[in-house]
Design a protein around this motif. Sequence first.
Motif, PDB file in Angstrom:
ATOM      1  N   ASP A  23       0.831  -1.200   0.000  1.00 40.00           N
ATOM      2  CA  ASP A  23       0.000   0.000   0.000  1.00 40.00           C
ATOM      3  C   ASP A  23       0.871   1.258   0.000  1.00 40.00           C
ATOM      4  OD1 ASP A  23      -2.127  -1.710   0.057  1.00 40.00           O
ATOM      5  OD2 ASP A  23      -2.690  -1.313   2.136  1.00 40.00           O
ATOM      6  N   TYR A  24       2.001   1.211   0.707  1.00 38.84           N
ATOM      7  CA  TYR A  24       2.939   2.337   0.730  1.00 38.84           C
ATOM      8  C   TYR A  24       3.500   2.573  -0.674  1.00 38.84           C
ATOM      9  CZ  TYR A  24       6.971   5.134   2.306  1.00 38.84           C
ATOM     10  OH  TYR A  24       7.896   6.119   2.507  1.00 38.84           O
ATOM     11  N   TYR A  26       2.022   1.919  -3.503  1.00 36.43           N
ATOM     12  CA  TYR A  26       0.962   2.563  -4.289  1.00 36.43           C
ATOM     13  C   TYR A  26       0.949   4.073  -4.018  1.00 36.43           C
ATOM     14  CZ  TYR A  26      -1.497  -1.530  -6.180  1.00 36.43           C
ATOM     15  OH  TYR A  26      -1.851  -2.656  -6.901  1.00 36.43           O
ATOM     16  N   ARG A  27       1.025   4.447  -2.761  1.00 40.37           N
ATOM     17  CA  ARG A  27       0.957   5.875  -2.414  1.00 40.37           C
ATOM     18  C   ARG A  27       2.175   6.623  -2.953  1.00 40.37           C
ATOM     19  NH1 ARG A  27      -1.018   3.424   2.498  1.00 40.37           N
ATOM     20  NH2 ARG A  27      -3.273   3.819   2.693  1.00 40.37           N
ATOM     21  N   GLY A  71       1.719   7.657  -6.335  1.00 36.43           N
ATOM     22  CA  GLY A  71       0.611   8.575  -6.570  1.00 36.43           C
ATOM     23  C   GLY A  71      -0.696   7.875  -6.853  1.00 36.43           C
ATOM     24  N   LEU A 127      -3.969   5.204  -5.360  1.00 34.62           N
ATOM     25  CA  LEU A 127      -4.677   4.722  -4.185  1.00 34.62           C
ATOM     26  C   LEU A 127      -4.489   3.212  -4.078  1.00 34.62           C
ATOM     27  CD1 LEU A 127      -8.048   6.683  -4.391  1.00 34.62           C
ATOM     28  CD2 LEU A 127      -6.148   7.079  -2.812  1.00 34.62           C
ATOM     29  N   PRO A 128      -4.212   2.701  -2.886  1.00 32.82           N
ATOM     30  CA  PRO A 128      -4.129   1.247  -2.713  1.00 32.82           C
ATOM     31  C   PRO A 128      -5.462   0.599  -3.046  1.00 32.82           C
ATOM     32  CG  PRO A 128      -3.234   2.405  -0.798  1.00 32.82           C
ATOM     33  CD  PRO A 128      -3.942   3.425  -1.636  1.00 32.82           C
TER      34      PRO A 128
END
Length: 292
Positions: free
Chosen positions: A81-82, A84-85, A88, A90-91
């Motif tokens: 998830d990190y 993805y962020r 730029g 959203l997870p």
Amino acid sequence: MEETLGTALRRWRDRLSPIDVGRTSRPGRRAAGLRREELAELAGLSVDYVVRLEQGRATSPSAQVVASLARALQLEPVERDYAYRLAGLLPPPEGTISTHVPAGVQRMLARLGEFPVGVFSADWTLLSWTPAWAALLGDPSGRTHVERNLVRAVFATGPTGLATWPVIQEDDTLGPALVADLRTALVNYPHDRELAGLLAELRSSSAEFTRLWDEGAVGPHVSARKTVVHPQVGEVTCDCDVLTVPGCDIRLVVYTVAAGSVDAERLEFLRVTNGVSHDGSSPPGPGLFSTP
């Protein structure tokens, strides 16, 4: 220094042992972790693109690229998830089917490389595979994400659709089991648009799928005998088992043959001629975790 996707990729690459992805750590190897070339192969990307990502010159990777890198780097869900962020993006939201393959499963696959093994998501989309899988059934790396869905292959184009050559199953248990799985997936992932689209497509295109769905077909996956009609060696008859991982909604499809059998000799021939070693490694080309 500010954290970027590139700096994170380098850190994650450096910490991952080549042994954990089925590579041999030979004496004199300078890189403690994965080389860029190895990461690119595992993720199904070009080396140049991985270099540009790490150097910050490629700044807009797609969600599928990030997912593939996360699998190849064996990231934990919070790290995925990190990533993805940092890209730029959203997870993946809750209520949608995950394409994440846990690190423990990936390490197991790396050590089971001599066996044909495929990893499928909850909607039966092929996420990753061993080199022996590609040798036996045909390399899936040239297929699109849509074409890698087993349910679509079975009901839309017949039971050989996911393989490059014919696969014959001795019974008719697969269809009801797949329909039952999709029914469960719909309950577990009510907000997954791809799953909803798959169901709508199959109900409009397959009378057999519609019949089984409307009848409320249920059926567990059982061990099955399958015969792969391979153009190089002819028929290879295997036992096919579906394994599940507790706490993770993925399936492992494993093909095995009896030791010392003619089928074992034919599978070994395919492994050798396709460059698959007994440690599960293979020559450069589409890797175990190619991009969907």
